[in-house]
Design a protein around this motif. Structure first.
Motif, PDB file in Angstrom:
ATOM      1  N   ASP A  62       0.808  -1.220   0.000  1.00  0.00           N
ATOM      2  CA  ASP A  62       0.000   0.000   0.000  1.00  0.00           C
ATOM      3  C   ASP A  62       0.840   1.268   0.000  1.00  0.00           C
ATOM      4  N   ARG A  73      -6.275   5.496  -2.929  1.00  0.00           N
ATOM      5  CA  ARG A  73      -6.395   4.039  -2.765  1.00  0.00           C
ATOM      6  C   ARG A  73      -5.414   3.516  -1.716  1.00  0.00           C
ATOM      7  N   GLY A  74      -4.190   3.983  -1.788  1.00  0.00           N
ATOM      8  CA  GLY A  74      -3.179   3.535  -0.831  1.00  0.00           C
ATOM      9  C   GLY A  74      -3.534   3.872   0.594  1.00  0.00           C
ATOM     10  N   ASP A  77      -6.337   1.620   1.885  1.00  0.00           N
ATOM     11  CA  ASP A  77      -5.820   0.280   2.147  1.00  0.00           C
ATOM     12  C   ASP A  77      -4.947   0.247   3.402  1.00  0.00           C
ATOM     13  N   ILE A  78      -4.127   1.268   3.614  1.00  0.00           N
ATOM     14  CA  ILE A  78      -3.264   1.309   4.795  1.00  0.00           C
ATOM     15  C   ILE A  78      -4.098   1.377   6.064  1.00  0.00           C
TER      16      ILE A  78
END
Length: 99
Positions: A62, A73-74, A77-78
């Motif tokens: 991520d 997005r990263g 997700d993180i």
């Protein structure tokens, strides 16, 4: 870093199902080769089934997504990874890798 990458590649040839993919992903990250990081962590994730085993690879994956330009997005997700295992972030910080 090139020597570390070479060592990882040699180890992967000898033991392709080892945790070396994860370590090579960290080397790629330090070299700024974020697509290679994503590829290695994706392959590492396919080998692991337990959520806590997957957390470190997911976190590295991520961060690489963020560094590749997909910040939204990263970050989403993180947040999910930190929910699974808050120690994942510390592991990467210890290696000099931050969001």
């Amino acid at each position: 870093m090139q020597r570390a990458l070479s060592d990882c590649n040699i180890c992967l040839k000898k033991e392709p199902k080892s945790d070396v993919l994860f370590h090579r992903g960290i080397v790629f990250f330090k070299l700024g080769r974020f697509q290679s990081v994503i590829d290695d962590f994706d392959a590492d994730l396919k080998r692991k089934s337990e959520p806590f085993e997957r957390a470190l690879s997911l976190y590295g994956h991520d961060i690489s997504i963020i560094r590749s330009g997909d910040n939204r997005r990263g970050r989403i997700d993180i947040a999910s990874v930190k929910f699974l295992d808050v120690a994942s972030e510390k592991h990467f910080i210890d290696h000099g890798i931050k969001e």
